[in-house]
Design a protein around this motif. Structure first.
Motif, PDB file in Angstrom:
ATOM      1  N   ASP A 153       0.991   5.188   7.494  1.00  0.00           N
ATOM      2  CA  ASP A 153       1.158   5.806   6.757  1.00  0.00           C
ATOM      3  C   ASP A 153      -0.095   5.592   5.443  1.00  0.00           C
ATOM      4  O   ASP A 153       0.141   5.839   4.341  1.00  0.00           O
ATOM      5  N   ILE A 154      -0.726   4.668   5.762  1.00  0.00           N
ATOM      6  CA  ILE A 154      -1.924   4.323   4.739  1.00  0.00           C
ATOM      7  C   ILE A 154      -2.813   5.708   4.597  1.00  0.00           C
ATOM      8  O   ILE A 154      -3.618   5.792   3.762  1.00  0.00           O
ATOM      9  N   TYR A 155      -2.642   6.391   5.829  1.00  0.00           N
ATOM     10  CA  TYR A 155      -3.601   7.297   5.865  1.00  0.00           C
ATOM     11  C   TYR A 155      -3.072   8.562   6.224  1.00  0.00           C
ATOM     12  O   TYR A 155      -2.344   8.875   7.388  1.00  0.00           O
ATOM     13  N   PHE A 156      -2.896   9.629   5.377  1.00  0.00           N
ATOM     14  CA  PHE A 156      -2.381  11.025   5.752  1.00  0.00           C
ATOM     15  C   PHE A 156      -3.633  11.884   5.762  1.00  0.00           C
ATOM     16  O   PHE A 156      -4.302  12.289   4.652  1.00  0.00           O
ATOM     17  N   GLY A 183      -3.215  -0.620  -4.014  1.00  0.00           N
ATOM     18  CA  GLY A 183      -2.957  -1.234  -2.683  1.00  0.00           C
ATOM     19  C   GLY A 183      -3.339  -0.243  -1.456  1.00  0.00           C
ATOM     20  O   GLY A 183      -3.974  -0.661  -0.703  1.00  0.00           O
ATOM     21  N   MET A 184      -3.146   1.016  -1.720  1.00  0.00           N
ATOM     22  CA  MET A 184      -3.541   2.143  -0.847  1.00  0.00           C
ATOM     23  C   MET A 184      -5.258   2.031  -0.652  1.00  0.00           C
ATOM     24  O   MET A 184      -5.831   2.025   0.624  1.00  0.00           O
ATOM     25  N   ILE A 185      -5.944   2.040  -1.716  1.00  0.00           N
ATOM     26  CA  ILE A 185      -7.384   1.935  -1.728  1.00  0.00           C
ATOM     27  C   ILE A 185      -7.722   0.613  -1.142  1.00  0.00           C
ATOM     28  O   ILE A 185      -8.758   0.722  -0.250  1.00  0.00           O
ATOM     29  N   GLU A 186      -7.208  -0.459  -1.515  1.00  0.00           N
ATOM     30  CA  GLU A 186      -7.599  -1.775  -0.868  1.00  0.00           C
ATOM     31  C   GLU A 186      -7.128  -1.780   0.793  1.00  0.00           C
ATOM     32  O   GLU A 186      -8.041  -2.350   1.372  1.00  0.00           O
ATOM     33  N   ALA A 187      -6.324  -1.266   1.159  1.00  0.00           N
ATOM     34  CA  ALA A 187      -6.012  -0.911   2.514  1.00  0.00           C
ATOM     35  C   ALA A 187      -6.883  -0.308   3.407  1.00  0.00           C
ATOM     36  O   ALA A 187      -7.392  -0.480   4.367  1.00  0.00           O
ATOM     37  N   MET A 188      -7.371   0.868   2.470  1.00  0.00           N
ATOM     38  CA  MET A 188      -8.214   1.644   3.190  1.00  0.00           C
ATOM     39  C   MET A 188      -9.590   0.936   3.239  1.00  0.00           C
ATOM     40  O   MET A 188     -10.474   0.767   4.221  1.00  0.00           O
ATOM     41  N   ASP A 213       5.168   5.181  -1.598  1.00  0.00           N
ATOM     42  CA  ASP A 213       6.442   4.862  -1.705  1.00  0.00           C
ATOM     43  C   ASP A 213       6.557   3.812  -2.867  1.00  0.00           C
ATOM     44  O   ASP A 213       6.505   2.688  -2.454  1.00  0.00           O
ATOM     45  N   LEU A 214       6.645   3.819  -4.058  1.00  0.00           N
ATOM     46  CA  LEU A 214       6.560   3.046  -5.031  1.00  0.00           C
ATOM     47  C   LEU A 214       7.874   2.276  -4.984  1.00  0.00           C
ATOM     48  O   LEU A 214       7.889   0.953  -5.276  1.00  0.00           O
ATOM     49  N   SER A 215       8.938   2.887  -4.472  1.00  0.00           N
ATOM     50  CA  SER A 215      10.435   2.159  -4.462  1.00  0.00           C
ATOM     51  C   SER A 215      10.471   1.261  -3.342  1.00  0.00           C
ATOM     52  O   SER A 215      11.349   0.255  -3.477  1.00  0.00           O
ATOM     53  N   SER A 216       9.416   1.395  -2.509  1.00  0.00           N
ATOM     54  CA  SER A 216       9.155   0.243  -1.526  1.00  0.00           C
ATOM     55  C   SER A 216       8.106  -0.723  -1.673  1.00  0.00           C
ATOM     56  O   SER A 216       7.647  -1.237  -0.624  1.00  0.00           O
ATOM     57  N   GLY A 217       7.646  -0.766  -2.762  1.00  0.00           N
ATOM     58  CA  GLY A 217       6.619  -1.540  -3.101  1.00  0.00           C
ATOM     59  C   GLY A 217       5.049  -1.306  -3.025  1.00  0.00           C
ATOM     60  O   GLY A 217       4.490  -1.874  -3.147  1.00  0.00           O
ATOM     61  N   ALA A 254       0.943  -1.363  -0.042  1.00  0.00           N
ATOM     62  CA  ALA A 254      -0.068   0.040   0.025  1.00  0.00           C
ATOM     63  C   ALA A 254       0.887   1.182  -0.117  1.00  0.00           C
ATOM     64  O   ALA A 254       1.530   1.716  -0.967  1.00  0.00           O
ATOM     65  N   HIS A 255       1.162   1.818   1.166  1.00  0.00           N
ATOM     66  CA  HIS A 255       2.216   2.856   1.271  1.00  0.00           C
ATOM     67  C   HIS A 255       3.611   2.236   0.978  1.00  0.00           C
ATOM     68  O   HIS A 255       4.457   2.806   0.406  1.00  0.00           O
ATOM     69  N   THR A 256       3.831   1.169   1.730  1.00  0.00           N
ATOM     70  CA  THR A 256       5.036   0.261   1.490  1.00  0.00           C
ATOM     71  C   THR A 256       4.541  -1.189   1.139  1.00  0.00           C
ATOM     72  O   THR A 256       3.402  -1.396   1.108  1.00  0.00           O
ATOM     73  N   ASP A 257       5.539  -2.086   1.155  1.00  0.00           N
ATOM     74  CA  ASP A 257       5.413  -3.394   1.214  1.00  0.00           C
ATOM     75  C   ASP A 257       5.084  -4.108   2.675  1.00  0.00           C
ATOM     76  O   ASP A 257       4.936  -5.229   2.699  1.00  0.00           O
ATOM     77  N   GLY A 258       5.438  -3.327   3.621  1.00  0.00           N
ATOM     78  CA  GLY A 258       5.462  -4.205   5.001  1.00  0.00           C
ATOM     79  C   GLY A 258       4.324  -3.168   5.709  1.00  0.00           C
ATOM     80  O   GLY A 258       4.544  -3.235   7.024  1.00  0.00           O
TER      81      GLY A 258
END
Length: 304
Positions: A187-190, A207-212, A198-202, A167-171
């Motif tokens: 940090d899924i939610y600001f 993924g952000m939307i799915e996590a929300m 952070d695309l460089s961290s996966g 989402a924000h990252t892969d972890g």
């Protein structure tokens, strides 16, 4: 203005050299806000902290920056006499894990998804800020890791730590205090700005939307939500941001489907409708649009 200053500090923190750290944090104050039950929210510089106090010992989610550890410990001492026993990292970024080494060396057990330990233990590069991050020392690494979820039965509460997928990252993990009905989103939610992905961290916008969606499914009308950054929130505000992300993802995808380049998509200003509300933080509308463009071009996994 205090909220915007906090987001600016986050951006600067990802770019500043360590030599400036002590000066930068000298005037930071750690504030404690009662949330519900025995759960408190701490604010200062970096990610918001959740604290669960009680006779079993103090339980904390995220720990901001190393120079702030003493200030955080002072606030914790004012909340409870019991020692800090557990620290959960919602993801690997330094504004949420910078205190790991200090707190781990003081006896707290650091817990996180296995990808957090992997990223903390190796050199990383945050592409959005052109920022190289060196490996953390062994004492800063999580000593307990999980792959999907884990539950703590602590201080009369049942605390669910749930990995949400890239989402924000892969972890990323969200932390739900069941009895207190409080959800820490990391940090899924600001709250109040476009969320950094952070695309460089996966990470990925999908993924952000799915996590929300996963978080909203866990909440009720009275649930209190602690965002990674920004003021204390609730499900209605979270859903408002989730719906905004869905709408803008669709607009940007349509522009991509017509063959527009990254520069052309940014120039089309697809976020304009929401810029007054969400575009005043360190994620400027243009930068954020570019990140979403890159995410959609790469696909959900963030791979080329």
């Amino acid at each position: 203005m205090k909220q915007l200053a906090g987001f600016a500090a986050l951006a600067v923190s990802l770019l500043c050299a360590p030599i400036f750290a002590e000066d930068r944090f000298a005037k930071v104050e750690i504030s404690s806000i009662p949330v519900a039950g025995n759960v408190h929210m701490l604010t200062g510089a970096g990610g918001n902290i959740a604290v669960l106090v009680g006779r079993d010992g103090t339980f904390m989610v995220d720990d901001q920056y190393a120079p702030l550890t003493a200030k955080i410990q002072k606030v914790l001492a004012g909340l409870a006499e019991q020692p800090l026993r557990f620290v959960i990292n919602t993801h690997w970024h330094g504004d949420h894990t910078g205190g790991n080494e200090n707190l781990g060396s003081s006896g707290a057990l650091i817990v996180a998804h296995e990808n957090v330990r992997k990223r903390l233990s190796t050199e990383q590069f945050i592409e959005a800020f052109k920022n190289k991050v060196m490996p953390s020392p062994p004492a800063a690494l999580p000593v307990i890791t999980f792959t999907d979820a884990t539950t703590f039965h602590w201080n009369g509460d049942r605390v669910r730590v749930q990995h949400v997928g890239p989402a924000h990252t892969d972890g990323d993990s969200i932390v739900y205090f069941t009895e207190a009905d409080v959800l820490h989103m990391g940090d899924i939610y600001f709250n109040g700005t476009y969320p950094f992905i952070d695309l460089s961290s996966g990470g990925s916008v999908d993924g952000m939307i799915e996590a929300m969606d996963m978080a909203l499914a866990m909440t009720g009308e009275k649930t209190k939500i602690i965002p990674g950054h920004g003021p204390l929130s609730d499900p209605a505000e979270l859903k408002q941001q989730r719906d905004m992300l869905v709408k803008l993802r669709g607009r940007i995808q349509k522009l991509i489907d017509t063959g527009k380049s990254r520069e052309q998509v940014i120039a089309a200003r697809p976020t304009l409708e929401f810029d007054a509300q969400y575009g005043q933080g360190f994620m400027t509308p243009d930068n954020w649009t570019g990140i979403v463009y890159d995410s959609l071009k790469r696909g959900k996994s963030g791979e080329s």
